[in-house]
Write an enzyme that holds these catalytic residues in place. Structure first.
Site, PDB file in Angstrom:
ATOM      1  N   HIS A 130       0.591  -1.059   0.015  1.00  0.00           N
ATOM      2  CA  HIS A 130      -0.131   0.038  -0.008  1.00  0.00           C
ATOM      3  C   HIS A 130       1.195   1.212  -0.124  1.00  0.00           C
ATOM      4  O   HIS A 130       1.950   1.146   0.497  1.00  0.00           O
ATOM      5  CB  HIS A 130      -0.832  -0.154   1.195  1.00  0.00           C
ATOM      6  CG  HIS A 130      -1.881   1.070   1.080  1.00  0.00           C
ATOM      7  ND1 HIS A 130      -1.802   2.347   1.564  1.00  0.00           N
ATOM      8  CD2 HIS A 130      -3.322   0.759   0.757  1.00  0.00           C
ATOM      9  CE1 HIS A 130      -2.814   3.319   1.425  1.00  0.00           C
ATOM     10  NE2 HIS A 130      -3.798   2.189   0.922  1.00  0.00           N
ATOM     11  N   GLU A 132       0.596   4.045   1.565  1.00  0.00           N
ATOM     12  CA  GLU A 132       0.987   4.731   2.596  1.00  0.00           C
ATOM     13  C   GLU A 132       2.181   3.948   3.498  1.00  0.00           C
ATOM     14  O   GLU A 132       2.982   4.535   4.149  1.00  0.00           O
ATOM     15  CB  GLU A 132      -0.077   4.708   3.393  1.00  0.00           C
ATOM     16  CG  GLU A 132       0.095   5.366   4.971  1.00  0.00           C
ATOM     17  CD  GLU A 132      -0.876   5.295   6.113  1.00  0.00           C
ATOM     18  OE1 GLU A 132      -0.839   5.186   7.147  1.00  0.00           O
ATOM     19  OE2 GLU A 132      -2.313   5.309   5.732  1.00  0.00           O
ATOM     20  N   THR A 168      -2.794   4.106   8.957  1.00  0.00           N
ATOM     21  CA  THR A 168      -4.039   5.099   9.423  1.00  0.00           C
ATOM     22  C   THR A 168      -5.046   4.651   9.199  1.00  0.00           C
ATOM     23  O   THR A 168      -6.333   4.830   9.771  1.00  0.00           O
ATOM     24  CB  THR A 168      -3.702   6.575   9.089  1.00  0.00           C
ATOM     25  OG1 THR A 168      -3.948   6.531   7.708  1.00  0.00           O
ATOM     26  CG2 THR A 168      -2.265   7.087   9.643  1.00  0.00           C
ATOM     27  N   SER A 228      -8.655   0.198  -0.522  1.00  0.00           N
ATOM     28  CA  SER A 228      -8.586  -0.822   0.707  1.00  0.00           C
ATOM     29  C   SER A 228      -9.557  -0.285   1.784  1.00  0.00           C
ATOM     30  O   SER A 228     -10.247  -1.269   2.269  1.00  0.00           O
ATOM     31  CB  SER A 228      -6.962  -1.000   1.072  1.00  0.00           C
ATOM     32  OG  SER A 228      -6.438   0.147   1.385  1.00  0.00           O
TER      33      SER A 228
END
Length: 291
Positions: A130, A132, A168, A228
């Site tokens: 991902h 992030e 997060t 996601s």
């Protein structure tokens, strides 16, 4: 015949990090007419296409490496230090739209990793690959261990100190489960610290969405196929209302889903634009009016 009620959940849609990123992109496009963006600005193909039509050019890291003397927007997900280094080398002006919550998490992980020896193992509860998470792992020179589920914990050395963080947008339940599993498996001598770094604007949507889904006969959950966060929130709705359907846009609605529904709820992910939920609502009204 009673008219079907169709309602949009007013708490759904873009989180503030995405709102800021899109505002910065639109401001730059208003002044220059074109702008590069590193990766999809948001995990929603309809919104990406809307901005593409205005001049936003989505690029990969490989493509960025060949650019010189241009402006590049960094989206809310954040980037590893290597991206900023590349920008400096190639004289690329960065428009940084990294979400403040993500930026704070990056700093915390970098600080923990830079601590004097023996530094703890940095474990990140998140999705491998991902955007992030890639940015978070980059704060540790690639040393952080990314854990998606219980099986992923096998990569952790339970005899060593552990510092656990979370992507997060992950669920509080999954993070809590990770804490419990690590606590049970770690050796008594190992020090275990955990840091709840889940964005509350995202996490607090779960209980609200479950209430919203329960209040309607049918739920149309609007999210991009790459989101996601969308998959997580859709599953939360589905858990309380079996008649919940995931759609990317109004064209994916199957009219048979809506037959006989007295009330229809329309909601979405943190990457879902309001205009897309409005389109889904209008399409649902049109379908039910014709039934």
């Amino acid at each position: 015949m009673m008219e079907t009620k169709v309602e949009i959940d007013n708490s759904s849609g873009f989180c503030f990090g995405v709102v800021t990123a899109i505002r910065k992109a639109e401001e730059a496009l208003d002044s220059t007419g074109s702008l590069y963006c590193l990766g999809d600005i948001v995990h929603n193909s309809d919104e990406v296409e809307r901005l593409r039509s205005r001049g936003l050019i989505t690029i990969t890291h490989e493509q960025m490496a060949s650019l010189r003397n241009v402006k590049v927007l960094l989206r809310a997900h954040g980037e590893p230090p290597s991206t900023y280094e590349l920008a400096r080398r190639n004289n690329i002006e960065i428009i940084d739209a990294t979400c403040p919550v993500v930026l704070q998490l990056q700093k915390r992980i970098k600080s923990a990793y830079s601590a004097t020896e023996p530094r703890p193992q940095i474990v990140i509860y998140g999705k491998n690959g991902h955007a992030e998470v890639n940015g978070l792992v980059g704060q540790t020179d690639g040393d952080a261990i990314v854990v998606e589920d219980a099986a992923g914990l096998d990569k952790v050395d339970f005899t060593r100190d552990i510092a656990l963080y979370s992507q997060t947008t992950k669920s509080l339940e999954g993070f809590t489960r990770s804490i419990d599993l690590i606590s049970k498996r770690k050796s008594p001598a190992a020090h275990f610290e955990r840091f709840d770094t889940i964005c509350r604007q995202v996490a607090n949507r779960v209980s609200h969405l479950r209430e919203f889904a329960s209040a309607h006969n049918v739920v149309l959950f609007v999210a991009g196929h790459k989101s996601s966060n969308g998959k997580i929130l859709y599953n939360e709705c589905k858990a309380v209302n079996e008649a919940t359907y995931l759609v990317a846009n109004e064209n994916e609605i199957d009219p048979s889903w809506l037959y006989g529904a007295g009330s229809i709820g329309v909601c979405g992910a943190t990457s879902t634009p309001r205009w897309l939920m409005e389109n889904v609502k209008n399409r649902a009204i049109k379908i039910t009016s014709a039934q």
